[in-house]
Design an enzyme around this catalytic site. Sequence first.
Site, mmCIF file in Angstrom:
data_model
loop_
_atom_site.group_PDB
_atom_site.id
_atom_site.type_symbol
_atom_site.label_atom_id
_atom_site.label_comp_id
_atom_site.label_asym_id
_atom_site.label_seq_id
_atom_site.Cartn_x
_atom_site.Cartn_y
_atom_site.Cartn_z
ATOM 1 N N HIS A 321 -1.612 -64.559 9.207
ATOM 2 C CA HIS A 321 -2.148 -63.278 9.693
ATOM 3 C C HIS A 321 -2.691 -62.509 8.490
ATOM 4 O O HIS A 321 -2.124 -62.559 7.405
ATOM 5 C CB HIS A 321 -1.024 -62.457 10.357
ATOM 6 C CG HIS A 321 -1.555 -61.350 11.213
ATOM 7 N ND1 HIS A 321 -1.955 -60.147 10.694
ATOM 8 C CD2 HIS A 321 -1.770 -61.290 12.550
ATOM 9 C CE1 HIS A 321 -2.386 -59.375 11.680
ATOM 10 N NE2 HIS A 321 -2.292 -60.038 12.815
ATOM 11 N N ASP A 379 0.175 -65.120 18.735
ATOM 12 C CA ASP A 379 -0.400 -66.156 19.609
ATOM 13 C C ASP A 379 0.445 -67.409 19.710
ATOM 14 O O ASP A 379 0.143 -68.289 20.516
ATOM 15 C CB ASP A 379 -1.806 -66.516 19.094
ATOM 16 C CG ASP A 379 -2.740 -65.338 19.240
ATOM 17 O OD1 ASP A 379 -3.242 -64.845 18.214
ATOM 18 O OD2 ASP A 379 -2.895 -64.857 20.379
#
Length: 445
Positions: A321, A379
């Site tokens: 991320h 996700d």
Amino acid sequence: MSKRLSKEALAEAGAGDKVTLIDHATGKQLELPVMGGTDGPKVIDIRTLYRETGYFTYDPGYTSTGSCASDLTFIDGEKGILRHRGYPIEQLAEKSDFVEVCHLLLYGELPTKAEREEFERDITYHTMLHEQLQYFYRGFRRDAHPMAIMVGVVGALSAFYHDTTDIFDREKRRTATHQLIAKMPTIAAMAYKYSIGQPFIYPRNDLGYAGNFLNMTFSVPSEEYKVSPVLARAMDQIFMLHADHEQNASTSTVRIAGSSLANPFACIAAGIASLWGPSHGGANEAVLNMLREIGSKDRIGEFIKRAKDKDDPFRLMGFGHRVYKNYDPRAGVLRKAAHEVLAELGKEDEPLLELAIELERIALEDDYFVDKKLFPNVDFYSGITLNAMGFPSSMFTVLFAVARTVGWVAQWKEMIKDEALKIGRPRQLYTGPAERDYVPMAKRK
Ligand code: SDX
């Protein structure tokens, strides 16, 4: 009411800090003010830099650049913190619900009972779509990706709700934000129904936001459909966890589109297009496809090796991320929701979940992922839950878009209301050819 930091308060929060820029080529010095917010890194105000020095800054991907001041969401990537208007996401996910989080993001506070009833009624009575829009769907091939349909239909909304495109009329702006939040589940469910050749199901005003969406998606006219409270709660939690996330790629797309004073429907369609990419919201669909390709625990090592190979474009989807260099707090909540949904559906031994947990364990023991601080993100687990609930992987990013619409419209609204609103127009470092004269065709080699 959470107070908006005025420009003076922003400067004050920086406690008059300054940084001095020294241009060693000329010996010139420039003092730049530092501004501080409620939490997180202070910022260097470089708005006068080009005028004072003739230099641009250079920051592809905006890794060190703040595009705006915002009251909505705070993320601390090192500590794995995510708060909406000061409330930690873990508390909201456990104690709140999506409609309440929508009110919090849009209006700054958790609603009172009366405020919630009024807001929920307003959203509920905007869930139906103009009947003509059904014919818009019929122009798509049945096998069209539902995200392609979402981009098209949401972009077309301004053709049907033209009276709410006046962005400087406060009431019309409010109605447009409520219309978008209310209609996204209807548009998403219709995209799914269209793809499987089933009739569209109208919204029902007696169902909550998540339950109504499940009913529009999975019920058929020929028999009664009972919304499972456990699945509705899981869906509602998944919506809450995806609601807003600071200045991510799709939100920045919405802000840039909105800065040209485009109407809100067009701006949200732009956000949907950006979210679709596998590096962003498309990752949840990519995670499930990756787990299916890995297939069994004994092949995990092969894929970990590929993810570490610089010459192999494969990346471990659902890992890493830009901001979180710690566990994404949403991933933890989604992992718990996955277990609850699978238990409710009698699928506790779902092979995909077992594979995901083993993949996470192996990756987090591998120096490559630990050194680069690549943890599971939002996700990684969401797709397993959605798959168990009966959604095809092509619908996963659509659900992300349904949830993120409130974040997009809240960020858009914050930007439009900002008296310092300017069109977003970054500069560049030009690396193309220097000036040269036109070459007639006869002289070209
Ligand atoms: C979302 O921004 C947001 O807030 C987004 C989001 C939201 O709510 O809006 O949180 C939602 O988009 C979550 C992210 C979903 N995407 C994925 O899961 C796709 C896989 N992840 C990567 O593509 C990547 O981690 C990004 C795009 C998410 C972040 O990329 P960055 O910050 O630009 O980091 P990078 O690409 O520069 O990677 C740093 C290093 C690189 O190695 P080096 O060049 O330094 O040697 O880490 C490596 C990368 O190769 N790396 C990975 C990896 N992610 C980064 N290696 C293998 N597998 C991965 N998943």
